[in-house]
Scaffold this motif. Sequence first.
Motif, PDB file in Angstrom:
ATOM      1  N   TYR A  45       0.839  -1.208   0.000  1.00 50.78           N
ATOM      2  CA  TYR A  45       0.000   0.000   0.000  1.00 50.78           C
ATOM      3  C   TYR A  45       0.870   1.252   0.000  1.00 50.78           C
ATOM      4  O   TYR A  45       0.601   2.208  -0.753  1.00 50.78           O
ATOM      5  CB  TYR A  45      -0.940   0.008   1.214  1.00 50.78           C
ATOM      6  CG  TYR A  45      -1.678   1.325   1.344  1.00 50.78           C
ATOM      7  CD1 TYR A  45      -2.850   1.551   0.639  1.00 50.78           C
ATOM      8  CD2 TYR A  45      -1.178   2.357   2.143  1.00 50.78           C
ATOM      9  CE1 TYR A  45      -3.518   2.771   0.726  1.00 50.78           C
ATOM     10  CE2 TYR A  45      -1.835   3.577   2.228  1.00 50.78           C
ATOM     11  CZ  TYR A  45      -2.994   3.779   1.519  1.00 50.78           C
ATOM     12  OH  TYR A  45      -3.650   4.991   1.598  1.00 50.78           O
ATOM     13  N   GLU A  65       3.922   1.615  -1.040  1.00 49.72           N
ATOM     14  CA  GLU A  65       4.603   1.757  -2.323  1.00 49.72           C
ATOM     15  C   GLU A  65       3.648   2.319  -3.375  1.00 49.72           C
ATOM     16  O   GLU A  65       4.042   3.137  -4.213  1.00 49.72           O
ATOM     17  CB  GLU A  65       5.152   0.407  -2.771  1.00 49.72           C
ATOM     18  CG  GLU A  65       5.943   0.475  -4.075  1.00 49.72           C
ATOM     19  CD  GLU A  65       6.532  -0.868  -4.462  1.00 49.72           C
ATOM     20  OE1 GLU A  65       7.013  -0.988  -5.602  1.00 49.72           O
ATOM     21  OE2 GLU A  65       6.502  -1.794  -3.626  1.00 49.72           O
ATOM     22  N   ARG A  66       2.396   1.917  -3.291  1.00 50.74           N
ATOM     23  CA  ARG A  66       1.403   2.355  -4.274  1.00 50.74           C
ATOM     24  C   ARG A  66       0.904   3.771  -4.000  1.00 50.74           C
ATOM     25  O   ARG A  66       0.705   4.560  -4.929  1.00 50.74           O
ATOM     26  CB  ARG A  66       0.220   1.379  -4.255  1.00 50.74           C
ATOM     27  CG  ARG A  66      -0.844   1.652  -5.309  1.00 50.74           C
ATOM     28  CD  ARG A  66      -1.913   0.569  -5.309  1.00 50.74           C
ATOM     29  NE  ARG A  66      -2.816   0.663  -4.167  1.00 50.74           N
ATOM     30  CZ  ARG A  66      -2.866  -0.197  -3.185  1.00 50.74           C
ATOM     31  NH1 ARG A  66      -2.027  -1.237  -3.151  1.00 50.74           N
ATOM     32  NH2 ARG A  66      -3.727  -0.049  -2.193  1.00 50.74           N
ATOM     33  N   CYS A  67       0.712   4.108  -2.730  1.00 52.60           N
ATOM     34  CA  CYS A  67       0.050   5.377  -2.387  1.00 52.60           C
ATOM     35  C   CYS A  67       0.958   6.387  -1.703  1.00 52.60           C
ATOM     36  O   CYS A  67       0.538   7.516  -1.445  1.00 52.60           O
ATOM     37  CB  CYS A  67      -1.155   5.092  -1.487  1.00 52.60           C
ATOM     38  SG  CYS A  67      -2.389   4.024  -2.242  1.00 52.60           S
TER      39      CYS A  67
END
Length: 299
Positions: A171, A173-175
């Motif tokens: 999460y 890394e994505r956000c």
Amino acid sequence: MDLIDGFRVFVAAVESGSFAAAGERLGISGKLASKYLGELEDRLGVRLLQRTTRRLGMTVAGENLYGRLPHWLDELDEIRSDLKESGSGLSGTLRVSAPLTFGELLVQQMLRRFQEHHPDLIVDLRLSDSYVDLAAEGIDTAIRIGNLANSALIARKLGETAMVMVATPAYLERCGNPQRPEDLQQHECIRDTNLRTPGGGWPLVDNDEPVRIPVHGHYLVNSARVARDICLEGQGIALCPDYVVGDDIASGQLVQVLKPHQPAPLDIHAVYLEGRRMPRRLRAFLDFLKTEPLRFTKV
């Protein structure tokens, strides 16, 4: 009707507020509890309770009796218990209330270890995230987390739990990884409605001062365990007690977010009623809690 049974019904009715609740507490029907109280009044020759459709109220005679009776019944129970338990373990029923998740993860383990030493003891564990009325429910002790309201309860501190913000590495890394408390407003936050905070938001610390950060997200749950499960699916950031997520942090499945800004720890207490003689089983359990540390992964 045994006179002592009548006395017990009277005390239970006063403390619980109705014959139905008194009967449930004593393991009889509300109708039988009302009958016992009527027979007790006939034997004593005085009216003890005023009955209305809404509540039970004590007469002057009832107030005088109630001022002395609970202590006498406790003393009688203690004598019986001491005689029965001499040369053996504890007996009777130990009633314990605890928050749902904390009870499922930790309290049931402590009670199981305690009961192993006293095989004749019956353990009645009642899990609820609402504060129960110990007198009305016939609870011996309740485990409570957080600030204690001013009350007539006596408290023994058992430890404390840290509230930590966590997310999966995927999460973050994505956000993105929030750097300041206000950055949380740009993230999906999984909110536990059991975290009762005035004005809402998450209670954090910024520059050594308490702050309350409004947070948003698509998940509102009333269980820290469910908040943790949703968080593990990479759905957002959760604020959870360390007894729920400590193992996940240690394994690397979850990582802490904004660690320098996490809230102050919450105290964990065992509370019980004052002004009544403590049953031997409760005294033994409280002593057991002092020697048995809470077993969960600290962060």
